[in-house]
Design an enzyme around this catalytic site. Structure first.
Site, short mmCIF file in Angstrom:
data_model
loop_
_atom_site.label_atom_id
_atom_site.label_comp_id
_atom_site.label_asym_id
_atom_site.label_seq_id
_atom_site.Cartn_x
_atom_site.Cartn_y
_atom_site.Cartn_z
N ASP A 62 0.89 -1.18 -0.03
CA ASP A 62 0.00 0.03 -0.01
C ASP A 62 0.94 1.30 -0.08
O ASP A 62 1.36 1.76 1.13
CB ASP A 62 -0.97 0.09 1.22
CG ASP A 62 -1.81 1.21 1.06
OD1 ASP A 62 -2.30 1.56 0.29
OD2 ASP A 62 -1.82 1.80 2.55
N GLU A 85 -1.60 -1.41 -5.07
CA GLU A 85 -2.77 -0.66 -5.38
C GLU A 85 -2.31 0.25 -6.51
O GLU A 85 -1.07 0.99 -6.39
CB GLU A 85 -2.83 0.12 -4.21
CG GLU A 85 -4.45 0.68 -4.05
CD GLU A 85 -4.87 1.27 -2.97
OE1 GLU A 85 -5.37 2.59 -3.04
OE2 GLU A 85 -4.94 0.56 -1.84
N ASP A 99 -2.50 0.81 7.36
CA ASP A 99 -1.83 0.54 6.08
C ASP A 99 -1.09 -1.02 5.98
O ASP A 99 -0.98 -1.36 4.71
CB ASP A 99 -0.44 1.78 6.01
CG ASP A 99 -0.73 2.96 5.99
OD1 ASP A 99 -1.56 3.50 5.28
OD2 ASP A 99 -0.48 3.82 7.01
#
Length: 172
Positions: free
Chosen positions: A8, A67, A139
């Site tokens: 992330d 992502e 996170d």
């Protein structure tokens, strides 16, 4: 068997999570947050690259799930996020890892069941799916969710490709 590193990305902190995916089961290996120093962006990107490289050398993942960039509050934020992603991707590609990119919506859909899930729902489902004793940091949970999304997507693709028979019906 696949060891999947989920990332992330962020320009202030970058979450990571590593799972082992075997025969349709996901097993937690490790997760955490790379906290980046204050200072200029190039220095922070160097920390991301070095930290991800260290994770790759330590845990030997074969795949990266990361992502995709979304349009953040400003174009500048999106550019910084894209550069953080790039630093993590290069660290993995330098070690011959396959890279898969997923939108935040795809990741939430795969883990929670809705692309509109909030962070607390993602944390809860990551805890449940990986049988963790407590919810991981935001996170780290997002990174683990990316890894789980990739595992589920790969599993689904294998099932589709590996289908041995096709049911046919006549149109009337």
């Amino acid at each position: 068997m696949a060891v999947i590193l989920g990332i992330d990305p962020g320009s202030r902190k970058t979450g990571f999570g590593i799972i082992n995916y075997v025969s349709g089961r996901s097993e937690y290996l490790t997760s955490g947050v790379i906290r980046l120093p204050a200072g200029e962006l190039p220095e922070r990107l160097g920390v991301i690259y070095a930290s991800v490289t260290e994770l790759v050398l330590l845990h030997c993942p074969d795949q990266l799930a990361i992502e995709q960039v979304f349009m953040a509050r400003s174009a500048g934020s999106a550019l910084k996020l894209g550069q953080a992603r790039g630093a993590a991707i290069v660290a993995c590609v330098a070690h011959n890892m396959a890279v898969a990119e997923y939108s935040a919506r795809q990741i939430k859909q795969a883990v929670v069941g809705t692309g509109a899930a909030d962070k607390s729902q993602v944390q809860h489902m990551v805890k449940v799916l990986l049988k963790l004793p407590a919810e991981p940091q935001e996170d780290a949970a997002d990174a683990l969710a990316a890894a789980l999304c990739h595992a589920h997507t790969q599993h689904s693709m294998i099932n589709i490709v590996g289908a041995t028979s096709v049911r046919r019906r006549r149109m009337r």
